[in-house]
Write a protein that holds these residues in place. Structure first.
Motif, PDB file in Angstrom:
ATOM      1  N   PHE A 215       1.027  -1.289   0.059  1.00  0.00           N
ATOM      2  CA  PHE A 215       0.044   0.201  -0.043  1.00  0.00           C
ATOM      3  C   PHE A 215       0.810   1.467  -0.076  1.00  0.00           C
ATOM      4  N   PRO A 216       0.388   2.282  -0.640  1.00  0.00           N
ATOM      5  CA  PRO A 216      -0.749   2.276  -1.742  1.00  0.00           C
ATOM      6  C   PRO A 216      -0.521   1.929  -2.915  1.00  0.00           C
ATOM      7  N   GLU A 217       0.910   1.757  -3.729  1.00  0.00           N
ATOM      8  CA  GLU A 217       1.023   1.627  -4.958  1.00  0.00           C
ATOM      9  C   GLU A 217       0.013   0.428  -5.569  1.00  0.00           C
ATOM     10  N   ALA A 218       0.110  -0.543  -4.707  1.00  0.00           N
ATOM     11  CA  ALA A 218      -0.624  -1.719  -5.338  1.00  0.00           C
ATOM     12  C   ALA A 218      -2.439  -1.422  -5.444  1.00  0.00           C
ATOM     13  N   TYR A 219      -2.877  -0.228  -4.952  1.00  0.00           N
ATOM     14  CA  TYR A 219      -4.149   0.139  -5.053  1.00  0.00           C
ATOM     15  C   TYR A 219      -4.433   1.257  -5.975  1.00  0.00           C
ATOM     16  N   LEU A 220      -3.198   1.731  -6.614  1.00  0.00           N
ATOM     17  CA  LEU A 220      -3.501   2.807  -7.630  1.00  0.00           C
ATOM     18  C   LEU A 220      -3.801   2.559  -8.898  1.00  0.00           C
TER      19      LEU A 220
ATOM     20  N   TYR B  34      -3.186   7.286   6.183  1.00  0.00           N
ATOM     21  CA  TYR B  34      -2.813   6.845   4.926  1.00  0.00           C
ATOM     22  C   TYR B  34      -1.239   6.985   4.917  1.00  0.00           C
ATOM     23  N   VAL B  35      -0.524   8.024   5.239  1.00  0.00           N
ATOM     24  CA  VAL B  35       1.074   7.872   5.322  1.00  0.00           C
ATOM     25  C   VAL B  35       1.413   6.827   6.290  1.00  0.00           C
ATOM     26  N   HIS B  36       0.931   6.794   7.362  1.00  0.00           N
ATOM     27  CA  HIS B  36       1.308   5.619   8.369  1.00  0.00           C
ATOM     28  C   HIS B  36       1.093   4.266   7.569  1.00  0.00           C
ATOM     29  N   ALA B  37       0.121   3.757   6.894  1.00  0.00           N
ATOM     30  CA  ALA B  37      -0.161   2.506   6.284  1.00  0.00           C
ATOM     31  C   ALA B  37       1.039   2.375   5.257  1.00  0.00           C
TER      32      ALA B  37
ATOM     33  N   PRO C 135       2.706   8.236  -3.069  1.00  0.00           N
ATOM     34  CA  PRO C 135       1.577   8.848  -3.815  1.00  0.00           C
ATOM     35  C   PRO C 135       0.300   9.079  -2.963  1.00  0.00           C
ATOM     36  N   ILE C 136      -0.386   9.966  -2.964  1.00  0.00           N
ATOM     37  CA  ILE C 136      -1.676  10.103  -2.224  1.00  0.00           C
ATOM     38  C   ILE C 136      -2.698  11.010  -2.870  1.00  0.00           C
TER      39      ILE C 136
ATOM     40  N   VAL D 109      -9.992   8.262   1.861  1.00  0.00           N
ATOM     41  CA  VAL D 109     -10.877   7.594   2.502  1.00  0.00           C
ATOM     42  C   VAL D 109     -11.134   6.321   1.714  1.00  0.00           C
ATOM     43  N   GLU D 110     -11.495   6.291   0.391  1.00  0.00           N
ATOM     44  CA  GLU D 110     -11.617   5.294  -0.630  1.00  0.00           C
ATOM     45  C   GLU D 110     -10.542   4.163  -0.608  1.00  0.00           C
ATOM     46  N   LEU D 111      -9.244   4.361  -0.524  1.00  0.00           N
ATOM     47  CA  LEU D 111      -8.261   3.606  -0.524  1.00  0.00           C
ATOM     48  C   LEU D 111      -7.929   3.078   0.851  1.00  0.00           C
ATOM     49  N   LEU D 112      -8.237   3.745   1.849  1.00  0.00           N
ATOM     50  CA  LEU D 112      -8.118   3.200   3.308  1.00  0.00           C
ATOM     51  C   LEU D 112      -9.269   2.167   3.530  1.00  0.00           C
ATOM     52  N   ASP D 113     -10.179   2.529   2.952  1.00  0.00           N
ATOM     53  CA  ASP D 113     -11.433   1.633   3.234  1.00  0.00           C
ATOM     54  C   ASP D 113     -10.979   0.003   2.332  1.00  0.00           C
ATOM     55  N   ARG D 114     -10.592   0.257   1.319  1.00  0.00           N
ATOM     56  CA  ARG D 114     -10.311  -1.011   0.522  1.00  0.00           C
ATOM     57  C   ARG D 114      -9.082  -1.769   1.133  1.00  0.00           C
TER      58      ARG D 114
END
Length: 564
Positions: free
Chosen positions: A416-421, A483-486, A502-503, A511-516
Motif C-alpha cells: 500500500f498504496p502503490e498496489a491500490y492505485l 494513509y501515510v502511516h499505512a 503517492p496520495i 478514504v476510498e483507498l483506506l477503506d479498501r
C-alpha cells in the motif's frame, strides 16, 4: 579408497573395519560407487549417524561412524540387519559440551537395544537387503513401512510427470532492468498498451515506460510456500515469446526498430542507461547490437507457463505455486509438469508441500549447514506421486485457492498504496521523504499537535509532515496521516533513502483507498492458512492410504528434525 583398501585387508569373518567419515556419501551422486562397493563386498554391522548434532566440535561435514565386516556371500549380506543409531539432539552451540556428553553416553549405553528411543537418539535395525546403490535412508521399521506404502500407492514419480526443472534467468544489470511501479499493482504479459511510472532498483528517479515488457520478478530469497514474498519489483524483459512452425515456444530479443516505434518510452529508458549496460562484465556488450539484452537469458520460454518455483536449500518443503505463468525469477528453480498434467499444477504443489512427501524427501536428501535440506532435481524426481480421484483433487484445489488468494491479498496490503492505485482514477500528489535513520523495519506512529495537525513519526529523527497531508477538515487531516502511516509502517529503509508516497488529492480518495485496505486486511484475517494446510495434509494422507498412527510417525519425525 580407504574403505575399499580396508575391506581388501580384512580377514573374512574375523576382521572389522570402522571409519568416521562425512555421512554425505549415503545421499549424493558421487557416493554411488562407494555404496555399491560396500553392498557387494561387506556386511554392514553398525552405522552411527550424528547428522547435525555437533558432537564433533568444529566438524563442518556431518559425521557418521560405519563399521563393516568382509562378507563374500551375497545371501548373508542380503539377510543382514544393520544396527543403526540416529542422533536427534541438536548441540550446534559450541559451548554445549555437557549435552554432547549426554548424547555420547546414550549411544554407548543403548546402541545394542533396537527399538530404544529417548530425547537424544533412535536405535533400530535396518535390512541391508533393502539398500541398493541409490541413496541410502536408514530408518526405523515404522518409518520404512510408510516409505514402502507410499511407493506402492503411487501412480509414478515426480520424474515421470515433470517436463522440466529449470534455472532462473540473469539480467547481469539488476539496477537497470529491475524497476518498481509507483502507480500500479502486478503487471503481467496481458497488460499491454499502457504506461506506468517506475523507479529503477539502482536509482530514486522516476521514469515512465510502457507496460508491455514488464514482468513480476522474484529473487530466490523471496520464494515462500504457496506464494512469494513479493516486493513489487518487475523486470524489463525486452524479449518476444512466439511459437515456431512446429508449435514450439521460441524467445528472441526485440529488435531496436520495433522498440523505437512501438515502445518508445522503454527504448528511451534503455538508451539512457546504455553506458551501464554496455560496460557489463568487463565491456562484453560494448558496440554490440544486443547491448540491451540480459546477460544470461536462460529459460525464457519457460516462465510464462504454469509451474512451481522452489529454492535449492530450505528448512521445509517450500514450493511456490504459479498456476498461470506470471513470475520471472533468479536464484531458484522452476518445476514444470508435462502438458497432460499442467492442469493439475495446484494438486502438484499440494503434494510437494505436504507433510507426507516432505517426510519422504527428508529421508533421502542431503543435509546442509544448520539442518537445512536440499530440494534439487536428483532428490525431487524419485518422490512418489498419486493424483487421487476427482473429489480429492477438487478438495485440494479449493483449499489451495483459498490459501493463495489470502496470501495474494496480504502481499497487496504490504505494498500500500502503490498496489491500490491501478484501479484509482483520481488525481495524485506525491510526498517525497528522505529517511534520516536506517530502519528495519519502520515502526511508525501518528502524532497530533495542539493545532489539530498530524504527522507520522518513526523514532526521534524521522518525521513526515508534508503539505500533501493537509486538509481544511481536522478529521480528514488525521485520515491522511493514517494513509501515510499505512504506506511506511513495516517497510525497511536505509539511511538517506528517498521514498515517494503517492496520495490522492481529494479527501474522498484517501478514504476510498483506506477503506479498501481495511477490507483486504479483514479478508486476510478471516483465512486460517494453518487449518487449510491441515486439510490438504489429510487429503494427501488419504491418497496414499496413510493411517492415523502412521501420520503420527510422520509428524513426529518432521518435528524432531525441524529447523528452529
Amino acid at each position: 579408497p580407504f574403505y575399499e583398501r580396508g575391506l581388501e585387508w580384512l580377514a573374512e569373518g574375523t576382521g572389522k573395519l570402522g571409519f568416521i567419515t562425512p555421512n554425505q556419501f549415503m545421499v549424493t551422486d558421487y557416493g554411488e560407487g562407494l555404496r555399491r562397493v560396500l553392498l557387494e563386498y561387506s556386511q554392514i554391522e553398525d552405522v552411527y549417524d550424528f547428522r547435525d548434532s555437533g558432537v564433533f566440535e568444529d566438524a563442518k561435514n556431518y559425521p557418521a561412524i560405519v563399521i563393516l565386516e568382509d562378507e563374500q556371500n551375497a545371501s548373508e549380506r542380503n539377510k543382514n540387519e544393520i544396527r543403526c543409531v540416529r542422533v536427534k539432539g541438536d548441540t550446534k552451540e559450541p559451548t554445549n559440551r555437557a549435552l554432547d556428553t549426554a548424547i555420547l553416553d546414550a549411544v554407548r549405553q543403548h546402541h545394542h537395544e533396537p527399538g530404544y528411543e529417548d530425547e537424544f537418539i533412535n536405535v533400530f535395525d535396518h535390512p541391508q537387503g533393502d539398500l541398493d546403490d541409490g541413496y541410502w535412508a536408514l530408518m526405523p521399521p515404522e518409518e520404512l513401512n510408510i516409505i514402502h506404502k507410499m511407493d506402492a500407492a503411487s501412480d509414478g514419480t515426480v520424474g515421470d510427470v515433470t517436463d522440466s526443472v529449470f534455472a532462473g534467468t540473469q539480467t547481469s544489470a539488476n539496477d537497470v532492468f529491475l524497476v518498481t511501479p509507483v502507480d500500479a499493482d502486478r503487471i503481467s504479459s496481458a497488460d499491454t498498451g499502457n504506461t506506468v511510472t517506475v523507479v529503477p532498483k539502482g536509482e530514486s528517479r522516476e521514469y515512465e515506460i510502457e507496460t508491455d515488457t514488464l514482468r513480476p520478478w522474484l529473487q530466490g530469497r523471496d520464494i515462500n510456500r504457496w506464494r512469494g514474498d513479493w516486493s513489487g519489483e518487475h523486470a524489463i524483459v525486452p524479449y518476444t515469446l512466439d511459437r515456431d512452425n512446429d508449435g514450439n515456444l521460441t524467445s528472441e530479443l526485440i529488435d531496436q526498430e520495433r522498440l523505437e516505434s512501438e515502445l518508445p518510452l522503454t527504448w528511451a529508458y534503455l538508451t539512457k542507461h546504455r553506458d551501464t549496460l554496455e560496460s557489463r562484465e568487463g565491456g562484453r556488450f560494448e558496440d554490440r547490437g544486443d547491448w540491451y539484452g540480459f546477460g544470461y537469458p536462460k529459460s525464457m520460454t519457460r516462465f510464462e507457463d504454469p509451474k512451481l518455483i522452489c529454492p535449492e536449500i530450505a528448512a521445509e518443503a517450500t514450493f511456490m505455486l504459479d498456476e498461470v505463468g506470471t513470475w520471472f525469477f533468479k536464484a531458484a528453480y522452476g518445476v514444470q509438469l508435462e502438458d497432460e498434467f499442467k492442469s493439475r499444477t495446484d494438486t502438484f504443489a499440494a503434494l510437494l508441500n505436504s507433510d507426507a512427501l516432505d517426510f519422504y524427501l527428508k529421508h533421502y536428501t542431503a543435509l546442509k549447514v544448520d539442518g537445512y535440506y536440499k530440494y534439487t532435481t536428483n532428490y525431487l524426481t524419485p518422490l512418489p506421486i498419486t493424483w487421487g480421484d476427482d473429489d480429492s483433487r477438487n478438495e485440494i484445489r479449493e483449499s489451495v485457492s483459498t490459501i493463495t488468494t489470502a496470501l495474494d491479498i496480504d502481499a497487496k496490503t504490504a505494498r500500500f498504496p502503490e498496489a491500490y492505485l491501478g484501479d484509482y482514477d483520481g488525481e495524485l500528489d506525491y510526498i517525497n521523504y528522505q529517511w534520516q535513520t536506517r530502519r528495519y523495519p519502520v515502526s511508525a506512529e501518528i502524532q497530533g499537535d495542539m493545532d489539530g495537525d498530524f504527522s507520522v513519526k518513526a523514532g526521534r529523527s524521522d518525521e513526515i509532515n508534508d503539505p500533501a497531508m493537509y486538509s481544511d477538515d481536522r478529521g480528514a487531516r488525521k485520515r491522511r496521516a493514517e494513509y501515510v502511516h499505512a504506506a511506511v509502517d513495516g517497510r525497511s529503509v536505509k539511511s538517506g533513502e528517498e521514498m515517494t508516497v503517492p496520495i490522492p488529492r481529494s479527501d474522498d480518495g484517501v478514504v476510498e483507498l483506506l477503506d479498501r485496505l481495511d477490507g483486504d486486511r479483514d479478508e486476510v484475517a478471516a483465512a486460517n492458512i494453518e487449518e487449510l494446510e491441515g486439510i490438504i495434509n489429510d487429503v494427501v494422507y488419504d491418497m496414499f492410504g496413510i493411517t492415523p498412527a502412521e501420520q503420527d510417525v510422520i509428524e513426529e519425525f518432521l518435528e524432531t528434525f525441524r529447523v528452529y
